[in-house]
Design a protein around this motif. Structure first.
Motif, PDB file in Angstrom:
ATOM      1  N   SER A   1      -2.762   4.292  12.315  1.00 26.77           N
ATOM      2  CA  SER A   1      -2.603   3.634  10.882  1.00 26.77           C
ATOM      3  C   SER A   1      -2.757   2.499  10.760  1.00 26.77           C
ATOM      4  O   SER A   1      -2.296   1.655  11.321  1.00 26.77           O
ATOM      5  N   VAL A   2      -3.385   2.096   9.701  1.00 27.65           N
ATOM      6  CA  VAL A   2      -3.805   0.662   9.075  1.00 27.65           C
ATOM      7  C   VAL A   2      -3.438   0.575   7.711  1.00 27.65           C
ATOM      8  O   VAL A   2      -3.767   1.393   6.884  1.00 27.65           O
ATOM      9  N   GLY A   3      -2.128  -0.321   7.718  1.00 23.20           N
ATOM     10  CA  GLY A   3      -1.676  -0.532   6.450  1.00 23.20           C
ATOM     11  C   GLY A   3      -2.577  -1.408   5.513  1.00 23.20           C
ATOM     12  O   GLY A   3      -3.741  -2.082   5.812  1.00 23.20           O
TER      13      GLY A   3
ATOM     14  N   ALA B   1       3.828  -0.726  -3.739  1.00 20.28           N
ATOM     15  CA  ALA B   1       3.766   0.530  -3.002  1.00 20.28           C
ATOM     16  C   ALA B   1       2.405   0.702  -2.564  1.00 20.28           C
ATOM     17  O   ALA B   1       1.432   0.709  -3.562  1.00 20.28           O
ATOM     18  N   ASP B   2       2.175   0.964  -1.462  1.00 21.40           N
ATOM     19  CA  ASP B   2       0.682   1.495  -1.060  1.00 21.40           C
ATOM     20  C   ASP B   2       0.733   2.246   0.263  1.00 21.40           C
ATOM     21  O   ASP B   2       1.676   2.639   0.964  1.00 21.40           O
ATOM     22  N   ASP B   3      -0.457   3.057   0.271  1.00 15.85           N
ATOM     23  CA  ASP B   3      -0.403   3.746   1.455  1.00 15.85           C
ATOM     24  C   ASP B   3      -1.175   3.410   2.717  1.00 15.85           C
ATOM     25  O   ASP B   3      -1.479   2.041   2.720  1.00 15.85           O
ATOM     26  N   TYR B   4      -1.348   4.216   3.675  1.00 14.53           N
ATOM     27  CA  TYR B   4      -2.036   3.854   4.983  1.00 14.53           C
ATOM     28  C   TYR B   4      -3.238   4.611   5.051  1.00 14.53           C
ATOM     29  O   TYR B   4      -3.296   5.739   4.707  1.00 14.53           O
TER      30      TYR B   4
ATOM     31  N   ALA C   1     -11.172  -3.409  -5.661  1.00 13.72           N
ATOM     32  CA  ALA C   1     -11.598  -2.499  -4.689  1.00 13.72           C
ATOM     33  C   ALA C   1     -10.425  -1.345  -4.368  1.00 13.72           C
ATOM     34  O   ALA C   1      -9.378  -1.670  -4.715  1.00 13.72           O
ATOM     35  N   GLN C   2     -10.806  -0.360  -4.098  1.00  9.43           N
ATOM     36  CA  GLN C   2      -9.698   0.675  -3.516  1.00  9.43           C
ATOM     37  C   GLN C   2     -10.337   1.523  -2.586  1.00  9.43           C
ATOM     38  O   GLN C   2     -11.428   2.017  -2.517  1.00  9.43           O
ATOM     39  N   ILE C   3      -9.406   2.083  -1.689  1.00  5.10           N
ATOM     40  CA  ILE C   3      -9.925   2.831  -0.226  1.00  5.10           C
ATOM     41  C   ILE C   3      -9.122   4.148  -0.499  1.00  5.10           C
ATOM     42  O   ILE C   3      -7.905   4.074  -0.641  1.00  5.10           O
ATOM     43  N   ARG C   4     -10.032   5.036  -0.846  1.00  6.87           N
ATOM     44  CA  ARG C   4      -9.246   6.565  -0.997  1.00  6.87           C
ATOM     45  C   ARG C   4      -9.645   7.269   0.231  1.00  6.87           C
ATOM     46  O   ARG C   4     -10.694   7.493   0.784  1.00  6.87           O
TER      47      ARG C   4
ATOM     48  N   LEU D   1      -4.417  -0.811  -3.000  1.00 10.42           N
ATOM     49  CA  LEU D   1      -5.788  -0.953  -2.304  1.00 10.42           C
ATOM     50  C   LEU D   1      -6.071   0.352  -1.675  1.00 10.42           C
ATOM     51  O   LEU D   1      -7.085   0.822  -1.436  1.00 10.42           O
ATOM     52  N   VAL D   2      -4.836   1.110  -1.034  1.00 13.18           N
ATOM     53  CA  VAL D   2      -5.237   2.263  -0.351  1.00 13.18           C
ATOM     54  C   VAL D   2      -4.444   3.410  -1.235  1.00 13.18           C
ATOM     55  O   VAL D   2      -3.282   3.282  -1.422  1.00 13.18           O
TER      56      VAL D   2
END
Ligand SMILES: [Zn+2]
Length: 463
Positions: free
Chosen positions: A373-375, A362-365, A392-395, A452-453
């Protein structure tokens, strides 16, 4: 000297199309040359073996892999020595519990110690970003690649009613055109193999119509790619009453969680069945969906451990049975599954084990101010060429900015941050403010999986 990718980016579109064709040819030899045809026959016969026969074949391959690993691979020689175990103590998957779970980080920190001292084939180096943004360098043997693509051909493509050579449109992480490009074409055509590569980084309301138009003209027999990207296309098609304009025989998705509502949207848009698949770059597990909707494990390809029998979720721990260039025993994939009960029988008649659900992907965009929108799957590729990143994580809490949290090692410096920034800008463009923060750890979800996102704007799945 510029890399091939730079040359590619500066070439005219006609040349780029030709280069896409040439890259295709090289990749094709590695995947479909050598023993590929023989393996297809073997994998085809193997899918109809009884559960007992499959278990026997799996155990035999596991013994061979363990024996090779202990003989040839420094990491395992030392591990078995420390544990006071001999290779012959592992007779089948049930004995694997004697070994510790292998963390991705252990492999990442010293990948060389997983390479055999003696190998009959010349290995090929690969890098994976994974959906958690931690790059991993690994090696594969050409025969393991061919076995993997034979399994893909027989148990993914053919199960979906398509075959190698069919007109294919693919939309994955490949940077087919620069992110700043504002006008179509956002795709390249591989003429020799009838493949259309579409950019996963230009999916805006403004450009989606041109994607649909190009797909309609190309008339793919199969569409392959990331769940997030294909879903964005499907959603656009449905919202504009264009369902059925592009009518492949099947859509094959992978790399990200396919939620039921996404499946419904994609099937409505393209008027065909979606087949979900799970395969690791590291060649340790292979799971694909048959026409009856069951996610079947290929047990002769890799051991997927079932730690519970009561239908509970658990980490997907896999042991690859084919890739001698880098044996991975009890490898923690970071993903989460729930197995169907062992006595579950699929109406397709195959006795390959069944996974009830692939969870935890489960991840966001990331949603950009210019509407793209980039997955997570395409974004993960930004991290793959940058050394020194452990996690790493993109918030994203606002549309105009993202925070990139990094857990790094001592080798990570400003130059590498700059390199990462360049890679992220290639995917997100310059419309988003990207802030970097070095942290000690990144919070996990309830399944122990890192995302990741994490975006409150592009929220798609459950946490
Ligand atoms: Zn089935």
């Amino acid at each position: 000297m510029p890399g091939l990718e730079d040359v590619y980016r500066r070439s005219p579109i006609v040349v780029q199309n030709a280069m896409a064709t040439a890259f295709g040819a090289k990749e094709r030899l590695l995947r479909y040359g050598g023993r590929f045809r023989d393996y297809c026959d073997e994998v085809d016969r193997g899918q109809w073996l009884s559960a007992d026969e499959l278990a026997e074949l799996q155990a035999a391959r596991l013994r061979a892999m363990v024996s090779f690993s202990v003989d040839q691979v420094p990491y395992y020689r030392k591990l078995f020595d420390q544990l006071g175990l001999a290779a012959s103590d592992i007779r089948g998957p049930e004995d694997l519990a004697a070994l510790p779970v292998l963390e991705k980080d252990t492999v990442r920190q010293d990948p060389e110690s997983f390479r055999p001292t003696d190998l009959a084939e010349r290995p090929v180096a690969q890098t994976t970003g994974g959906t958690t943004g931690t790059p991993l360098r690994y090696w594969v043997t050409p025969s393991a690649m061919q076995y993997t693509y034979a399994t893909y051909e027989v148990r993914f493509r053919r199960w979906a009613g398509v075959a190698l050579g069919d007109r294919m449109a693919s939309i994955n992480g490949r940077k087919v055109v620069p992110v700043e490009q504002a006008k179509p074409p956002f795709w390249r055509h591989n003429l020799a193999f009838n493949q259309l590569y579409l950019s996963a980084y230009h999916l805006t309301d403004e450009h989606l119509p041109s994607y649909v138009e190009r797909l309609e003209r190309f008339a793919p027999e199969v569409i392959v790619g990331y769940v997030s990207s294909i879903h964005l296309l499907a959603d656009h098609i449905n919202r504009h009453g264009l369902a059925g304009v592009v009518r492949p025989r099947a859509v094959l998705v992978s790399s990200e969680t396919l939620f039921p509502w996404m499946r419904a949207d994609i099937e409505q848009a393209f008027g065909c069945k979606v087949h979900d698949g799970y395969g690791l770059g590291e060649l340790a597990a292979f799971i694909t969906e048959c026409r009856h909707g069951s996610l079947h494990v290929s047990p002769e390809y890799g051991v997927v451990e079932s730690t519970t029998t009561d239908g509970e979720e658990h980490r997907l721990i896999a042991t690859g049975l084919f890739n001698r260039a880098m044996p991975l025993l009890r490898y923690d994939t970071g993903d989460v599954i729930r197995m169907a009960p062992p006595d579950h029988r699929c109406p397709c008649g195959r006795e390959l084990p069944v996974v009830d659900q692939l969870l935890g992907r489960a991840d966001d965009y990331v949603v950009t101010p210019d509407g793209r929108s980039v997955g997570p799957a395409p974004l993960s590729l930004a991290f793959q060429g940058v050394p020194g990143i452990r996690e790493a994580q993109i918030r994203q809490a606002e549309e105009a900015a993202v925070d990139v949290l990094l857990v790094v090692d001592a080798t990570f410096d400003d130059a590498r941050e700059h390199q990462l920034d360049h890679e992220l800008r290639e995917r997100l463009g310059h419309v988003v403010d990207i802030r970097y923060e070095r942290v000690d750890a990144i919070a996990r979800t309830v399944w122990g999986k890192r995302r990741l996102v994490d975006s409150s704007i592009g929220r798609r799945g459950a946490t």
